[in-house]
Write a protein that holds these residues in place. Sequence first.
Motif, PDB file in Angstrom:
ATOM      1  N   ASN A  37       0.827  -1.213   0.000  1.00 49.89           N
ATOM      2  CA  ASN A  37       0.000   0.000   0.000  1.00 49.89           C
ATOM      3  C   ASN A  37       0.860   1.260   0.000  1.00 49.89           C
ATOM      4  O   ASN A  37       0.540   2.241  -0.681  1.00 49.89           O
ATOM      5  CB  ASN A  37      -0.931  -0.003   1.205  1.00 49.89           C
ATOM      6  CG  ASN A  37      -2.107  -0.949   1.040  1.00 49.89           C
ATOM      7  OD1 ASN A  37      -2.429  -1.360  -0.069  1.00 49.89           O
ATOM      8  ND2 ASN A  37      -2.741  -1.301   2.139  1.00 49.89           N
ATOM      9  N   SER A  55       2.171   1.884  -3.464  1.00 49.68           N
ATOM     10  CA  SER A  55       1.193   1.917  -4.549  1.00 49.68           C
ATOM     11  C   SER A  55       1.194   3.231  -5.318  1.00 49.68           C
ATOM     12  O   SER A  55       0.761   3.282  -6.472  1.00 49.68           O
ATOM     13  CB  SER A  55      -0.215   1.635  -4.000  1.00 49.68           C
ATOM     14  OG  SER A  55      -0.619   2.651  -3.092  1.00 49.68           O
ATOM     15  N   LYS A  94       1.577  -2.213 -10.788  1.00 47.05           N
ATOM     16  CA  LYS A  94       1.089  -2.446  -9.428  1.00 47.05           C
ATOM     17  C   LYS A  94       2.271  -2.676  -8.491  1.00 47.05           C
ATOM     18  O   LYS A  94       3.328  -3.161  -8.920  1.00 47.05           O
ATOM     19  CB  LYS A  94       0.150  -3.657  -9.387  1.00 47.05           C
ATOM     20  CG  LYS A  94      -1.085  -3.515 -10.261  1.00 47.05           C
ATOM     21  CD  LYS A  94      -2.098  -4.614  -9.979  1.00 47.05           C
ATOM     22  CE  LYS A  94      -1.565  -5.980 -10.266  1.00 47.05           C
ATOM     23  NZ  LYS A  94      -2.565  -7.050 -10.030  1.00 47.05           N
ATOM     24  N   LYS A 150     -13.265  -7.051   0.267  1.00 48.96           N
ATOM     25  CA  LYS A 150     -12.953  -5.922  -0.608  1.00 48.96           C
ATOM     26  C   LYS A 150     -11.459  -5.878  -0.878  1.00 48.96           C
ATOM     27  O   LYS A 150     -10.642  -5.908   0.042  1.00 48.96           O
ATOM     28  CB  LYS A 150     -13.411  -4.614   0.019  1.00 48.96           C
ATOM     29  CG  LYS A 150     -14.923  -4.495   0.175  1.00 48.96           C
ATOM     30  CD  LYS A 150     -15.309  -3.150   0.769  1.00 48.96           C
ATOM     31  CE  LYS A 150     -16.825  -3.032   0.902  1.00 48.96           C
ATOM     32  NZ  LYS A 150     -17.221  -1.730   1.495  1.00 48.96           N
ATOM     33  N   LYS A 151     -11.106  -5.771  -2.149  1.00 53.48           N
ATOM     34  CA  LYS A 151      -9.702  -5.669  -2.548  1.00 53.48           C
ATOM     35  C   LYS A 151      -9.192  -4.252  -2.296  1.00 53.48           C
ATOM     36  O   LYS A 151      -9.953  -3.297  -2.136  1.00 53.48           O
ATOM     37  CB  LYS A 151      -9.545  -6.025  -4.006  1.00 53.48           C
ATOM     38  CG  LYS A 151      -9.829  -7.474  -4.343  1.00 53.48           C
ATOM     39  CD  LYS A 151      -9.526  -7.741  -5.822  1.00 53.48           C
ATOM     40  CE  LYS A 151      -9.746  -9.193  -6.168  1.00 53.48           C
ATOM     41  NZ  LYS A 151      -9.413  -9.487  -7.582  1.00 53.48           N
ATOM     42  N   GLU A 152      -7.871  -4.122  -2.279  1.00 48.32           N
ATOM     43  CA  GLU A 152      -7.268  -2.800  -2.207  1.00 48.32           C
ATOM     44  C   GLU A 152      -7.495  -2.047  -3.527  1.00 48.32           C
ATOM     45  O   GLU A 152      -7.759  -2.661  -4.565  1.00 48.32           O
ATOM     46  CB  GLU A 152      -5.758  -2.925  -1.936  1.00 48.32           C
ATOM     47  CG  GLU A 152      -5.432  -3.604  -0.631  1.00 48.32           C
ATOM     48  CD  GLU A 152      -5.937  -2.860   0.585  1.00 48.32           C
ATOM     49  OE1 GLU A 152      -5.794  -1.619   0.636  1.00 48.32           O
ATOM     50  OE2 GLU A 152      -6.500  -3.496   1.484  1.00 48.32           O
ATOM     51  N   SER A 153      -7.396  -0.750  -3.485  1.00 46.42           N
ATOM     52  CA  SER A 153      -7.709   0.072  -4.663  1.00 46.42           C
ATOM     53  C   SER A 153      -6.792  -0.229  -5.846  1.00 46.42           C
ATOM     54  O   SER A 153      -7.204  -0.098  -7.006  1.00 46.42           O
ATOM     55  CB  SER A 153      -7.605   1.549  -4.312  1.00 46.42           C
ATOM     56  OG  SER A 153      -6.292   1.870  -3.853  1.00 46.42           O
ATOM     57  N   TRP A 154      -5.567  -0.658  -5.590  1.00 47.85           N
ATOM     58  CA  TRP A 154      -4.620  -0.907  -6.678  1.00 47.85           C
ATOM     59  C   TRP A 154      -4.704  -2.327  -7.229  1.00 47.85           C
ATOM     60  O   TRP A 154      -4.093  -2.633  -8.245  1.00 47.85           O
ATOM     61  CB  TRP A 154      -3.182  -0.634  -6.198  1.00 47.85           C
ATOM     62  CG  TRP A 154      -2.796  -1.385  -4.952  1.00 47.85           C
ATOM     63  CD1 TRP A 154      -2.863  -0.914  -3.671  1.00 47.85           C
ATOM     64  CD2 TRP A 154      -2.310  -2.720  -4.872  1.00 47.85           C
ATOM     65  NE1 TRP A 154      -2.445  -1.876  -2.788  1.00 47.85           N
ATOM     66  CE2 TRP A 154      -2.084  -2.996  -3.503  1.00 47.85           C
ATOM     67  CE3 TRP A 154      -2.012  -3.712  -5.809  1.00 47.85           C
ATOM     68  CZ2 TRP A 154      -1.603  -4.225  -3.048  1.00 47.85           C
ATOM     69  CZ3 TRP A 154      -1.527  -4.923  -5.363  1.00 47.85           C
ATOM     70  CH2 TRP A 154      -1.328  -5.173  -4.011  1.00 47.85           C
ATOM     71  N   GLU A 155      -5.446  -3.207  -6.563  1.00 49.44           N
ATOM     72  CA  GLU A 155      -5.491  -4.612  -6.983  1.00 49.44           C
ATOM     73  C   GLU A 155      -6.353  -4.785  -8.234  1.00 49.44           C
ATOM     74  O   GLU A 155      -7.338  -4.129  -8.424  1.00 49.44           O
ATOM     75  CB  GLU A 155      -6.014  -5.485  -5.860  1.00 49.44           C
ATOM     76  CG  GLU A 155      -5.040  -5.587  -4.684  1.00 49.44           C
ATOM     77  CD  GLU A 155      -5.505  -6.541  -3.610  1.00 49.44           C
ATOM     78  OE1 GLU A 155      -5.004  -7.685  -3.593  1.00 49.44           O
ATOM     79  OE2 GLU A 155      -6.363  -6.154  -2.800  1.00 49.44           O
TER      80      GLU A 155
END
Length: 207
Positions: free
Chosen positions: A32, A35, A45, A202-207
């Motif tokens: 994170n 990112s 990524k 919920k995935k991370e925003s960059w995934e």
Amino acid sequence: MSLHITQKRGASIKKLFIDMDNTLVDTLPVLNAESQNVQKYNVKKPDQIPGIFRHLKPLPGAIEGVKELAKHFDLYILSTAPWENPSSWQDKINWLTEYFGNDADSPFYKKVVLTHQKNLVKMPDSLLLDDRPYHGASDWDDAKIDSFWLQYGYDSRLVWTAELVPFLISIANSNEGSLRDDIAYANKQNQYALRHATTEFKKESWE
């Protein structure tokens, strides 16, 4: 009148497969943090950054916990390495040998599976400890073959520094007839939340 008899398994040791990232290794905070810096590495990524998996820290209590579990389980690593990051495959092996050694005394010596399809590895009377449902981890919840997915950290008590290791040991030492019976018996008193529905994650925003 027919008589139904439940046949208990023998005293064979149970298999425990352990995920690496965010279960054994403190990965997500580093990814994170990087990112926003992916452009300088010429990747899309943060998990594609060369070498980023090599010097991550273990989660608190994880190394000691694994060594204790090795007395009760047949241990394996079951992890996914990013396909677009060739160094990550070697880095994960090097990380394991740094913390657990590289000989027969290591609980993971030649017992490491790196795959994007963890469901292909599931087997009877085996437990997967994994923080996420992805890459086939949730498919380990398979009553037909008596395999089970335990989600690391979903219940805040089921982490290395709290009650995870004693809970797993109680499962290892139970012999109630099936793995699921053993888990239910071990969980009778504390009623841990063992995992959530895969649709809730919920995935991370960059995934």
